[in-house]
Enzyme design. Structure first.
Site, PDB file in Angstrom:
ATOM      1  N   THR A 136       0.825  -1.212   0.000  1.00  0.00           N
ATOM      2  CA  THR A 136       0.000   0.000   0.000  1.00  0.00           C
ATOM      3  C   THR A 136       0.857   1.258   0.000  1.00  0.00           C
ATOM      4  OG1 THR A 136      -1.452   1.322   1.434  1.00  0.00           O
ATOM      5  CG2 THR A 136      -0.097  -0.298   2.528  1.00  0.00           C
ATOM      6  N   TYR A 160      -1.495   0.079  10.466  1.00  0.00           N
ATOM      7  CA  TYR A 160      -1.793  -0.607   9.196  1.00  0.00           C
ATOM      8  C   TYR A 160      -0.595  -0.495   8.251  1.00  0.00           C
ATOM      9  CZ  TYR A 160      -3.434  -0.938   4.393  1.00  0.00           C
ATOM     10  OH  TYR A 160      -3.535  -1.252   3.063  1.00  0.00           O
TER      11      TYR A 160
END
Ligand code: UDP
Length: 340
Positions: A136, A160
């Site tokens: 990501t 995250y």
């Protein structure tokens, strides 16, 4: 090839499965359905959700086997790999909500790191040495400037992003120690839907701009809150690089081909290189729907960097990747078709 696809029922994973089947691959999906509207609350692996009908449709694709289970179940992973002579692992499963990761970091590290490590080890011991990992743009944190090249410093702002970055280190280390070939594909903003309208983005809860904006315009959801209008950007709203989920799927196939040919890739950005502000997205969404997007201004959402735009040149050079459906209007039209 025979592929093990974790999170294959999720948003990006399911679009990949479809593209992989069309490319002639045999696919074994490992998904615990926890992110799905049909799934239980226990696990946590599907990147995004699908309803029961969508799950059945994916499982019924030719050459696809759906195994409901946990990526951390080493015996299951090993037997799936051996029985199906799997040669590549595509690891889409994971926790993706940034806000949740701040509140429950242990959950994100458990799924995105600990269980992912167990998955990798089980697959590797069963002879799988090609790995494509869903990473990501969140690994970059708040970038000093845009567009962001892969060589930019990675200082993720959230658990995250840190958990995803940590697993990139695992892959790098496994490549050195054991010779696996790998790609960590750093997605910018995955959006859109398959143009045939049968698959859609549906997280539970939904937090993403495009589905929320379209549902607001269609009268299916509440007015959209615009998170912040005082950012240092041309119109004061955040700028993001939106990439169509079908383009992401194709990029995975291209990465897989490189690995198959013995070329390890490491981290690669998947974006278009063009950023759009929240305001631009809402204006285009209103044009596409033919109705305004009901909206109100709201404070900034904690953790949102002002701008995230990919330097997309590396994927272009190394994969030959050129997004085909990521024009903002096309992407919104596809997303709209899927929500109607
Ligand atoms: N956003 C917004 N209202 C919403 C959801 C998102 O203004 O209800 C903004 C958000 O602040 C960000 C952009 O839209 O700047 C894209 O957010 P999204 O959650 O879709 O993806 P992210 O960039 O967080 O991965």
């Amino acid at each position: 090839m025979s592929l093990l696809v974790t999170g294959g029922v999720g948003f990006v994973g399911s679009h990949f499965v479809r593209a992989a089947v069309e490319a002639g691959h045999h696919v074994v999906i490992l998904d615990d359905l926890s992110g799905s509207a049909a799934g239980g609350a226990s696990g946590s692996q599907a990147e995004c959700s699908a309803d029961g009908e969508a799950i059945s449709r994916i499982a019924a694709l030719p050459g696809v086997t759906l195994q409901v289970g946990d990526i951390g179940d080493s015996a299951l992973v090993a037997s799936l790999c051996r029985q199906n002579r799997v040669s590549a692992l595509l690891h889409f499963a994971g926790k993706i909500q940034v806000g949740e990761s701040v509140r429950r970091p242990e959950l994100h590290f458990d799924v995105n790191f600990t269980r992912a490590l167990s998955l990798l080890e089980a697959a590797r011991h069963a002879g799988v040495d090609n790995v494509v990992f869903s990473s990501t743009a969140a690994v970059y944190g708040t970038p000093g400037h845009v567009p962001i090249p892969e060589s930019a410093r990675c200082e993720p702002d959230s658990p995250y992003g840190r958990s995803k970055r940590a697993f990139e280190w695992v892959l790098l280390s496994a490549a050195v120690a054991h010779g696996i070939k790998w790609a960590a594909l750093r997605y910018f903003n995955a959006a859109g839907a398959h143009p045939d309208g049968t698959m859609r983005e549906a997280h539970h809860p939904e937090t993403h701009l495009i589905p929320l904006a379209l549902d607001a315009a269609l009268g299916k959801g509440p007015p959209l809150s615009v998170f912040g209008s005082d950012y240092p950007t041309p119109d004061g709203t955040c700028v993001r690089d939106y990439i169509h989920v079908c383009d992401l799927a194709q990029a995975h196939l291209l990465a897989l081909r490189q690995l198959e040919h013995g070329h390890s890739l490491g981290p690669l950005n998947l974006g278009t290189g063009t950023g759009y502000s929240v305001r631009q997205v809402l204006d285009t969404a209103a044009e596409v729907v033919g109705r305004p997007v009901p909206q109100s201004m709201a404070p900034r959402r904690p953790g949102d960097p002002p701008q995230l735009v990919a330097d997309a040149s590396s994927a272009r050079k190394r994969l030959g990747f050129a997004p085909a459906r990521s024009d903002l209007r096309v992407l919104l039209e596809d997303a709209l078709r899927s929500r109607r």
